[in-house]
Design a protein around this motif. Structure first.
Motif, PDB file in Angstrom:
ATOM      1  N   PHE A 107       0.683  -1.349  -0.154  1.00  0.00           N
ATOM      2  CA  PHE A 107      -0.088   0.239   0.042  1.00  0.00           C
ATOM      3  C   PHE A 107       0.858   1.285   0.133  1.00  0.00           C
ATOM      4  N   ALA A 108       2.220   1.337   0.508  1.00  0.00           N
ATOM      5  CA  ALA A 108       2.904   2.459   0.670  1.00  0.00           C
ATOM      6  C   ALA A 108       3.545   2.872  -0.652  1.00  0.00           C
ATOM      7  N   ILE A 109       3.671   1.958  -1.405  1.00  0.00           N
ATOM      8  CA  ILE A 109       4.278   1.870  -2.913  1.00  0.00           C
ATOM      9  C   ILE A 109       3.667   1.961  -4.080  1.00  0.00           C
ATOM     10  N   SER A 110       2.497   1.047  -4.141  1.00  0.00           N
ATOM     11  CA  SER A 110       1.847   0.432  -5.477  1.00  0.00           C
ATOM     12  C   SER A 110       0.932   1.431  -5.866  1.00  0.00           C
ATOM     13  N   ASP A 111       0.724   1.490  -7.346  1.00  0.00           N
ATOM     14  CA  ASP A 111      -0.392   2.234  -7.920  1.00  0.00           C
ATOM     15  C   ASP A 111      -1.788   1.213  -8.096  1.00  0.00           C
ATOM     16  N   ARG A 112      -1.241   0.172  -8.686  1.00  0.00           N
ATOM     17  CA  ARG A 112      -2.374  -0.771  -8.883  1.00  0.00           C
ATOM     18  C   ARG A 112      -1.992  -2.005  -8.178  1.00  0.00           C
TER      19      ARG A 112
END
Length: 494
Positions: A207-212
């Motif tokens: 959740f901290a880094i991902s777009d999808r």
């Protein structure tokens, strides 16, 4: 809106008796960080190997790269297109320098026969400059920390003109500070237009880094979702089809000492380590990465000689100078890195399970009794619920959770009194974690003393009866886990 760089269409992959992937379709956009998540055995590793060209999908499936279908797809074609996978072990040459590891691939592809060291240095330095990082180009890669080796692997990918970078569990051996640095690198690559497929079990990091997010379950694709469409509970539900929480086991206070460690010290690693271990208890050891936890465990098992101090088993001083002596005295050790240290990946489940007890299943002239071997294998596969139930399957083909069960089984077959488990659920999905926890609790209730080394505080609080907290090679606190919270532990660890 970014255009699609990689499109996976109707990918299916079968192995004997197993459908690893079934009609998988999803797409990764140009310049995005795309999370691929699922339980162990969901098919993520198989998908990675198809993307890298190591596996071929069944007829009917295809991969579209930058709008063009890939026809004759293999590992060399994958690299040529700019698809680079960085596996957990990084696949680096530890005896070669940083420069050689980064630059060798593109240099060889250039068709040059004679080595131009200046040219190789320029290739390596250019790749590191893109990451805005500096490393000693002449340093052997084997001398670097895990985090720096990862930088070398990423720099090598950039030198190979990567456009699509697959990161397989990249944070599994990193400290929190190192994870933050890695995420900064990932964001900078994203700004350069490079697409990243981030494979991890650590939901907070995703959740901290991902777009999808694309979610796999049992070899099927459950869909692709934007970050704002998900929360922890929904993501876990998509992964496993049920809600998963850590089971908090009833805490036991034992008073039957089986092992005592007195004043154990080794220069530069740990100092004045003192603790007692009771029969039938789970003793947790935690602390930040580099606190000396693993080094202490390896000293007990005879893998790491110590300078001073002593170990007592059942009240008697013992000298353990090598692992075979530890096993003879009833101590077993499951290492943190099961892929490199716990398993022979190119051997079958059966061969891995019996490797610690070959003497006991051999006849007078030293030949292995096949009947005993098969019986022992069947017994432990059933006891620890190893899936699929195929003794001849290569260990490399198993999911992480089942690989860990094999490692546990091979050591439990030695009938230990003490079991040391280092990061027992590292790289294992949330569903399999609870099953490993139950196995460890069952072992303690059978009378085995268990030491669990873990960086995950919820894990320690869930399964341990007592916890030892380490910081910079020293024990800073020892506490019963009943009524303890993460803040209590963290304050002593930092």
């Amino acid at each position: 809106m970014s255009q699609t760089l990689v499109e996976i269409r109707n990918i299916t992959k079968r192995f004997p008796g197993v459908v690893a992937l079934e009609d998988i379709s999803f797409a990764v956009k140009e310049g995005e960080i795309h999370a691929l998540i699922g339980e162990n055995g969901a098919g993520k590793s198989t998908m990675i190997k198809i993307l890298s060209g190591l596996y071929k999908p069944e007829p009917g499936g295809e991969i579209i790269f930058d709008g063009e279908p890939l026809r004759e797809y293999n590992a060399l074609e994958s690299l040529h297109r700019g698809i680079v996978v960085i596996y957990q072990d990084f696949s680096l040459f530890s005896n070669l320098s940083v420069m050689e590891n980064i630059a060798l691939g593109p240099y060889v592809k250039g068709g040059k026969r004679l080595v131009d060291w200046k040219s190789m240095e320029e290739i390596a330095q250019t790749a590191l400059n893109k990451l805005q990082l500096q490393l000693d180009l002449k340093a052997p890669v084997g001398s670097l920390s895990v985090a720096k080796q990862q930088i070398v692997a990423i720099a090598r990918a950039l030198a190979n003109k990567a456009r699509f970078l697959v990161l397989d569990e990249p944070t599994s051996a990193l400290s929190k500070g190192e994870v933050i640095k890695l995420f900064d690198i990932m964001r900078s690559l994203k700004k350069e237009g490079i697409s990243l497929l981030f494979v991890s079990h650590k939901i907070d990091e995703l959740f901290a880094i991902s777009d999808r997010f694309t979610v796999f379950r049992d070899g099927k694709c459950m869909g692709t979702f934007n970050e704002e469409e998900l929360d922890d509970d929904r993501l876990i539900s998509l992964m496993v089809g049920r809600k998963i929480v850590y089971k908090i086991f009833t805490k036991n206070k034992r008073d039957d000492v089986i092992m005592e460690v007195k004043n154990l010290s080794k220069a530069g690693q740990f100092k004045d380590i003192n603790f007692k271990l009771n029969r039938g208890e789970i003793l947790g050891i935690t602390g930040l990465v580099g606190a000396g936890r693993t080094e202490v465990a390896q000293a007990i098992f005879g893998l790491n000689s110590f300078d001073s101090g002593e170990i007592l088993l059942e009240g008697q001083p013992v000298k353990i100078q090598k692992p075979s002596e530890a096993v003879e005295k009833g101590i077993a050790y499951v290492p943190e890195n099961r892929l490199q240290e716990g398993l022979v990946l190119g051997k079958s489940v059966r061969d891995n399970l019996v490797i610690t007890v070959l003497k006991s299943i051999s006849n007078r002239i030293g030949l292995v009794d096949r009947t005993k071997k098969s019986k022992l294998t069947a017994e432990w596969m059933e006891k620890l619920n190893i899936k699929p139930s195929l003794p001849d399957l290569l260990a490399s083909k198993l999911s992480g959770g089942n690989q860990q069960r094999v490692v546990l089984s091979k050591w439990l077959a030695t009938n230990p009194k003490i079991l040391i488990v280092d990061e027992p659920t590292n790289g294992i999905d949330v569903g399999a974690k609870t099953e490993i926890h139950q196995i460890l609790r069952n072992l303690s209730e059978s009378g085995i003393a268990v030491i669990v080394i873990s960086s995950e505080l919820p894990e320690i609080l869930a399964i341990a009866d007592r916890v030892i907290i380490m910081r910079r090679g020293r024990i800073t606190a020892e506490k019963f886990c009943e009524g303890l919270n993460q803040e209590d532990i963290l304050s002593k660890a930092i």
